[in-house]
Design a protein around this motif. Sequence first.
Motif, short mmCIF file in Angstrom:
data_model
loop_
_atom_site.label_atom_id
_atom_site.label_comp_id
_atom_site.label_asym_id
_atom_site.label_seq_id
_atom_site.Cartn_x
_atom_site.Cartn_y
_atom_site.Cartn_z
N HIS A 189 0.84 -1.21 0.00
CA HIS A 189 0.00 0.00 0.00
C HIS A 189 0.87 1.25 0.00
N LEU A 204 -5.02 3.37 -8.70
CA LEU A 204 -6.12 3.60 -7.77
C LEU A 204 -6.85 2.31 -7.45
N ASP A 205 -7.09 1.48 -8.46
CA ASP A 205 -7.76 0.19 -8.24
C ASP A 205 -6.93 -0.70 -7.34
N ARG A 237 -4.75 0.22 -5.11
CA ARG A 237 -4.78 0.77 -3.76
C ARG A 237 -6.08 0.36 -3.04
N ARG A 238 -7.20 0.46 -3.74
CA ARG A 238 -8.49 0.05 -3.14
C ARG A 238 -8.49 -1.43 -2.78
N ARG A 239 -7.95 -2.25 -3.65
CA ARG A 239 -7.90 -3.70 -3.38
C ARG A 239 -7.03 -4.00 -2.17
N GLU A 250 -6.45 -1.96 0.33
CA GLU A 250 -7.17 -1.48 1.52
C GLU A 250 -8.25 -2.48 1.93
N ARG A 251 -8.97 -3.05 0.95
CA ARG A 251 -9.99 -4.06 1.28
C ARG A 251 -9.36 -5.32 1.85
#
Length: 69
Positions: free
Chosen positions: A18, A43-44, A46-48, A50-51
Motif C-alpha cells: 500500500h 487507484l484500483d 490501492r483500493r484492493r 485497503e480491502r
Amino acid sequence: MTLTSPLETARTALSDAHNLIAMAISDYPGPISGCDAQFNHLLDTRRRLERARAELDRPEFIPTPRQPG
C-alpha cells in the motif's frame, strides 16, 4: 509458530505494498485525465489492498453448536 505470525506477516506485506502504491500515486505526473489507464490501475490496486487489509482485521463469526445440558 503462532497463528498471529502469518497474519502479521500478511498485514506487513499489504501495508508495504500500500505504501509503494501511495508513493507511485503521489509521484504520478500531472495533469491526470479521467481516462488514464495506468493511474486508474494504481487507484484500483490501492483500493484492493485497503480491502484486503480490512478483511484481515474483520472478526469472523464462527457459530458454535449448543447442546442441551
